[in-house]
Scaffold this motif. Structure first.
Motif, short mmCIF file in Angstrom:
data_model
loop_
_atom_site.label_atom_id
_atom_site.label_comp_id
_atom_site.label_asym_id
_atom_site.label_seq_id
_atom_site.Cartn_x
_atom_site.Cartn_y
_atom_site.Cartn_z
N ILE A 203 0.90 -1.41 -0.12
CA ILE A 203 0.02 -0.48 -0.44
C ILE A 203 0.85 1.10 0.31
O ILE A 203 0.56 2.38 -0.20
N LEU A 204 2.23 1.32 0.54
CA LEU A 204 2.90 2.49 0.80
C LEU A 204 3.69 2.52 -0.69
O LEU A 204 3.62 3.58 -1.33
N GLY A 205 4.15 1.61 -1.38
CA GLY A 205 4.11 1.45 -3.02
C GLY A 205 3.83 1.82 -3.70
O GLY A 205 3.61 3.21 -4.29
N LEU A 206 2.69 1.76 -3.49
CA LEU A 206 1.13 2.01 -4.55
C LEU A 206 1.32 3.41 -3.70
O LEU A 206 1.06 4.46 -5.18
N SER A 207 0.99 4.18 -3.06
CA SER A 207 1.14 5.47 -2.45
C SER A 207 2.21 6.46 -3.09
O SER A 207 2.00 7.22 -3.44
N PHE A 208 2.96 5.66 -2.77
CA PHE A 208 4.36 6.25 -3.82
C PHE A 208 4.04 6.76 -4.86
O PHE A 208 4.46 7.41 -6.17
N LEU A 209 3.81 5.60 -5.87
CA LEU A 209 2.95 5.37 -6.83
C LEU A 209 2.01 6.55 -7.65
O LEU A 209 2.04 7.27 -9.08
N ILE A 210 1.29 7.00 -6.20
CA ILE A 210 0.30 7.77 -6.36
C ILE A 210 1.06 9.54 -6.50
O ILE A 210 0.15 10.09 -7.68
N LEU A 211 1.91 9.24 -5.66
CA LEU A 211 2.93 10.39 -5.81
C LEU A 211 3.68 10.96 -6.94
O LEU A 211 3.82 12.65 -6.88
N ILE A 212 4.38 9.96 -7.54
CA ILE A 212 4.90 10.01 -8.32
C ILE A 212 4.18 10.44 -9.58
O ILE A 212 4.57 11.18 -10.65
N GLY A 213 2.56 9.74 -10.01
CA GLY A 213 1.98 10.57 -10.91
C GLY A 213 1.57 12.02 -10.29
O GLY A 213 1.62 12.24 -11.83
N VAL A 214 1.47 12.66 -9.13
CA VAL A 214 0.97 13.55 -9.49
C VAL A 214 2.10 14.31 -9.80
O VAL A 214 2.25 15.31 -10.68
N MET A 215 3.64 13.70 -9.87
CA MET A 215 4.34 14.43 -10.05
C MET A 215 5.02 15.09 -11.32
O MET A 215 5.29 15.93 -12.08
N LEU A 216 4.76 13.59 -12.03
CA LEU A 216 4.49 13.67 -13.59
C LEU A 216 3.53 15.01 -14.29
O LEU A 216 4.08 14.98 -15.30
N ILE A 217 2.58 14.75 -13.68
CA ILE A 217 1.35 15.25 -14.26
C ILE A 217 1.27 17.71 -14.38
O ILE A 217 1.81 17.82 -14.84
N ALA A 218 2.39 17.26 -13.63
CA ALA A 218 2.99 18.64 -12.33
C ALA A 218 4.10 18.74 -13.29
O ALA A 218 4.03 19.92 -14.62
N GLU A 219 4.64 17.87 -13.65
CA GLU A 219 6.04 18.61 -14.80
C GLU A 219 5.81 18.41 -16.35
O GLU A 219 6.26 18.81 -17.39
N GLY A 220 4.48 17.54 -16.19
CA GLY A 220 3.84 17.28 -18.34
C GLY A 220 3.49 19.12 -18.16
O GLY A 220 3.70 19.53 -19.14
N SER A 221 2.49 19.25 -17.19
CA SER A 221 2.11 20.34 -17.29
C SER A 221 2.63 22.31 -17.13
O SER A 221 2.07 23.11 -18.07
N HIS A 222 4.04 21.67 -16.12
CA HIS A 222 4.75 22.62 -16.84
C HIS A 222 5.82 23.01 -17.72
O HIS A 222 5.93 23.83 -18.38
N LEU A 223 6.18 21.76 -18.29
CA LEU A 223 6.67 21.85 -19.89
C LEU A 223 5.89 21.90 -20.23
O LEU A 223 6.20 22.46 -21.57
N ALA A 224 4.45 22.44 -20.45
CA ALA A 224 3.83 22.67 -21.18
C ALA A 224 3.19 24.35 -21.16
O ALA A 224 2.36 24.44 -21.93
N HIS A 225 3.62 24.81 -19.73
CA HIS A 225 4.03 26.07 -19.86
C HIS A 225 2.56 26.39 -19.05
O HIS A 225 1.63 26.88 -19.77
N PHE A 226 1.29 25.29 -18.77
CA PHE A 226 0.01 25.91 -17.92
C PHE A 226 0.17 27.09 -17.05
O PHE A 226 0.96 27.73 -16.34
N ARG A 227 -0.53 28.31 -17.89
CA ARG A 227 -0.60 29.32 -16.95
C ARG A 227 -2.38 29.77 -16.79
O ARG A 227 -2.58 29.73 -17.79
N PHE A 228 -2.35 30.06 -15.75
CA PHE A 228 -4.04 30.65 -15.53
C PHE A 228 -3.82 31.68 -14.88
O PHE A 228 -3.27 32.50 -13.71
N GLY A 229 -4.37 32.84 -15.84
CA GLY A 229 -4.28 34.40 -15.83
C GLY A 229 -2.81 34.99 -16.08
O GLY A 229 -2.54 33.96 -17.17
N ASP A 230 -2.45 35.88 -15.52
CA ASP A 230 -1.27 36.46 -15.86
C ASP A 230 -0.16 36.43 -14.68
O ASP A 230 1.31 36.14 -15.31
N ASP A 231 -0.79 35.73 -14.25
CA ASP A 231 0.35 35.71 -12.97
C ASP A 231 1.08 34.00 -11.86
O ASP A 231 1.73 33.46 -12.08
#
Length: 286
Positions: A203-231
């Protein structure tokens, strides 16, 4: 080839090998979870094939490093006023990998906690081919992340400019990948056995994979320069924070297991192919 035996090259090789092993931890955890659903005789084969695929994908991507770097070019731009983005091939792969990892981790936790038996749906045990396909799919994402880290660490500048040159850097990165995969192959079996024998670690390992999945989504969004508003622009999650939390959680859980080792038997999760031989039939049913 002479440059490979210089102190700088050896330090770069050792450093990169260490980083490849650290970045491969999530790969080993995923391998352990997926192979744990197979018959015991098929589990070593799944782990070996999974790690060999990881090595193959990384080496192929290294030879196609120019293509990998070109994936950073913008494919499509969005500007809706309140939201803007510049989609790249790299961001799409990383983002899709994060979504897949989230889906797989959450579904595995659901099956283990709810105890949904395969026979209730008339399905057989996961096949080796299906497991390898899942491993291969996620290995593609992990390989991109690993190769981009390697390229950022090993300079491809000419030796006169303080680098290793293209061929020298390529050889260093390939050697680091091969050495790290060999080391992971040696330890993958004991790690998988430990993970599958301790439900809390699963369960701990699967929780780590969830955390890594969130990190990958955040990294993909960062690489795509997701911006909300001006700031507000989406930032990536520093990997150092992520791996520190993983190692700290594992350290606490190891202490927990050691304290409870002689006091009680671990609870066995559903859909787990490895059953403690000391348990009676009534214990398994309960």
């Amino acid at each position: 080839m002479d440059i490979l035996f210089t102190p700088n090259a050896l330090i770069a090789l050792l450093t990169l090998t260490f980083l490849e092993i650290i970045l491969g931890i999530d790969n080993i955890v995923f391998l352990s979870i997926v192979s744990g659903k197979l018959e015991e005789k098929d589990q070593p084969k799944a782990r070996r094939i999974g790690l060999l695929l990881a090595m193959l994908f990384r080496i192929i991507l290294l030879f196609g490093i120019t293509w990998v770097l070109n994936l950073q070019d913008t494919l499509y731009s969005i500007d809706w006023g309140f939201f803007s983005a510049h989609i790249t091939g790299q961001s799409l792969i990383i983002f899709a990998g994060g979504l897949f990892l989230l889906y797989k981790s959450v579904s595995e936790i659901h099956h283990k906690m709810e105890g949904e038996e395969e026979s209730e749906k008339g399905k057989s045990t996961n096949s080796l081919v299906a497991a390898i396909m899942q491993i291969a799919l996620l290995n593609i994402v992990f390989s991109f992340d690993s190769i981009l880290t390697a390229v950022g660490l090993v300079s491809m500048k000419e030796p006169a400019q303080g680098g290793f040159g293209y061929e020298g850097a390529l050889i260093i990165m390939i050697l680091a990948v091969i050495i790290s995969i060999i080391i992971m192959m040696i330890f993958a079996g004991p790690v998988s056995k430990f993970v599958n024998n301790h439900p809390t670690i699963q369960i701990l390992g699967l929780s780590f994979l969830i955390l890594i999945g969130v990190m990958l989504i955040a990294e993909g969004s960062h690489l795509a320069h997701f911006r909300f508003g001006d700031d507000i622009e989406v930032s990536s999650i520093p990997k150092g924070y992520l791996y520190f939390s993983i190692f700290f959680s594992l350290f606490v859980e190891f202490l927990n297991i050691k304290m409870k080792k002689n006091s009680s038997k671990p609870v066995k999760l559903k859909n787990n192919k490895i059953v403690d031989k000391e348990l009676t039939d009534s214990d398994v049913l309960n």
